[in-house]
Design a protein around this motif. Structure first.
Motif, mmCIF file in Angstrom:
data_model
loop_
_atom_site.group_PDB
_atom_site.id
_atom_site.type_symbol
_atom_site.label_atom_id
_atom_site.label_comp_id
_atom_site.label_asym_id
_atom_site.label_seq_id
_atom_site.Cartn_x
_atom_site.Cartn_y
_atom_site.Cartn_z
ATOM 1 N N UNK A 164 0.772 -1.256 -0.015
ATOM 2 C CA UNK A 164 -0.011 -0.096 -0.145
ATOM 3 C C UNK A 164 0.737 1.275 0.169
ATOM 4 N N UNK A 165 0.360 1.968 -0.846
ATOM 5 C CA UNK A 165 1.143 3.540 -0.905
ATOM 6 C C UNK A 165 0.459 4.402 -0.022
ATOM 7 N N UNK A 166 0.832 5.577 0.241
ATOM 8 C CA UNK A 166 0.219 6.590 1.281
ATOM 9 C C UNK A 166 -0.928 7.006 0.490
ATOM 10 N N UNK A 167 -1.917 7.497 1.762
ATOM 11 C CA UNK A 167 -3.032 8.061 1.587
ATOM 12 C C UNK A 167 -2.786 9.556 0.850
ATOM 13 N N UNK A 168 -3.885 9.755 -0.053
ATOM 14 C CA UNK A 168 -3.690 11.223 -0.459
ATOM 15 C C UNK A 168 -3.885 12.328 0.449
ATOM 16 N N UNK A 169 -4.727 11.998 1.589
ATOM 17 C CA UNK A 169 -5.060 13.177 2.533
ATOM 18 C C UNK A 169 -4.978 12.558 3.777
ATOM 19 N N UNK A 170 -4.822 13.106 4.986
ATOM 20 C CA UNK A 170 -5.076 12.410 6.288
ATOM 21 C C UNK A 170 -6.374 12.031 6.420
ATOM 22 N N UNK A 171 -6.490 10.707 7.453
ATOM 23 C CA UNK A 171 -7.692 10.144 7.690
ATOM 24 C C UNK A 171 -8.807 10.913 8.273
#
Length: 414
Positions: free
Chosen positions: A353-360
């Protein structure tokens, strides 16, 4: 011609007064006081009746009130899933339905509280006929045990065994258990469902999927109906279930919020978006992850959905028509995604998994407040819970870790 004897009016009044005094003395002698915990239970039941329709205190109010006081009675109920949260949710939901209760609880035969409890009865309070009968039976049980006061366990047994009592407060089961055949026990179990026609307490348990016999077994030191097996939930979902039922709390919440949810008996299943937001952080904690990502949101959506399906009496409170509050979980289930598959993929490191585009937090806040009202402005709880549909739509519309998981699992299944 036959003559009728008519005593002088003064003598007749004296005779009538003597009978009335004898009757009152007999009632007083038969009354056993409640212990101090049961006094609190009666107070809670009174408050419950006023909060609903202000009518007579019924067996459903007495049963729910038992869950407000610590002790063996509450523990037996909670172990079977009849917690304060569950019972109050059903009672609240039935307040708005005219045909909510099948059982009348002998409401037309209501009795003044002082006629049942003596001086401990409230001046204007009344009990339904069934509730008065349960209280008298509880006194009978205490008397049979030689106790000076009756307690919560006496009251709970009386509520569960309303149709099988004897005059001394003992049940026929306790007198003839050794001589009963398996056929007679089977007939008793079948009769459990019929009790709802008279007792709302037993009907209330039935709505919650709880067997009165299982609760009695818990009181006697047995294992009851073993809730974990009865609801069919996998062990990984037991923690989510226990928070919903009020048997556990979200440890990451500040103390005041934990106290509010627990003491008020808030039904999280009626607020899926809010519930999912809190469950998200708990899913991260259970996995030992310090950083909360959308993969934990995905787990929370699935966990709350699968638990809610097993507890429709909680998920159904204040449900709109049609009920789309769990649309997010339903959408994922339609794709063949369930909690077990996502949990396995994460714990087995099967998907990169790559990083989320924004904070959760931004995803949770945006999806929980489609109307633009901030959850922070409403104490963390959305005024009108939008359900999980908008949240899943948002997660799958961006390059999130949740979407990467869904894509990987759906491609693999295909």
């Amino acid at each position: 011609m036959r003559r009728e004897y008519h005593p002088p009016s003064g003598r007749l009044d004296a005779m009538t007064g003597k009978k009335r005094e004898d009757s009152m003395e007999a009632i007083v002698e038969s009354i056993i006081e409640p212990d101090w915990k049961t006094v609190g239970i009666l107070g809670a039941a009174r408050g419950g009746a006023l909060a609903t329709d202000g009518a007579a205190i019924g067996t459903e109010h007495l049963l729910a009130a038992i869950t407000t006081t610590k002790g063996p009675a509450r523990e037996a109920l909670a172990a079977e899933g009849a917690t304060q949260t569950a019972l109050l949710a059903v009672i609240r939901n039935r307040m708005v339905r005219d045909d909510a209760w099948r059982g009348a609880d002998d409401a037309e035969e209501s009795v003044a509280a002082q006629d049942v409890l003596g001086e401990d009865g409230g001046g204007r309070d009344r009990f339904t006929g069934a509730a008065a009968g349960a209280l008298r039976a509880a006194m009978g049980q205490a008397r049979g045990e030689g106790a000076s006061k009756f307690g919560a366990v006496h009251l709970l047994r009386a509520l569960l065994e309303e149709d099988s009592r004897t005059e001394d407060g003992r049940t026929e089961d306790s007198r003839t258990e050794d001589s009963r055949t398996e056929d007679s026990r089977t007939e008793d179990r079948r009769a459990e469902g019929n009790r709802a026609e008279d007792s709302r307490a037993v009907e209330l348990l039935g709505v919650c999927g709880v067997s009165p016999q299982a609760v009695r077994d818990r009181l006697d030191g047995g294992t009851g109906g073993t809730v974990g097996e009865a609801d069919g939930l996998a062990p990984h979902l037991h923690a989510t279930r226990d928070v919903l039922l009020g048997r556990d709390q979200y440890r990451h919440l500040p103390f005041w919020k934990r106290w509010l949810v627990n003491s008020a008996g808030i039904n999280l299943a009626s607020k899926p978006a809010w519930w999912t937001g809190m469950e998200t952080y708990e899913q991260a904690r259970r996995l030992g992850d310090r950083t909360v990502g959308t993969e934990h949101v995905l787990l929370a959506i699935l966990a709350t959905h699968e638990v809610a399906l097993r507890y429709p009496h909680l998920a159904g409170e204040n449900a709109p028509a049609p009920d789309t509050r769990y649309a997010g979980g339903e959408r994922l289930a339609g794709l063949g995604i369930d909690y077990a598959s996502v949990h396995s993929a994460l714990t087995g490191d099967r998907v990169h998994l790559t990083a989320d585009a924004r904070p959760v937090e931004q995803y949770l806040e945006e999806a929980a407040s489609p109307s633009g009202v901030s959850t922070a402005d409403s104490g963390g709880e959305s005024p009108v819970d939008p359900g999980t549909g908008p949240l899943v739509e948002l997660l799958l519309s961006e390059e999130t870790r949740a979407r990467q998981l869904v894509d990987a699992l759906t491609v693999r299944d295909a």
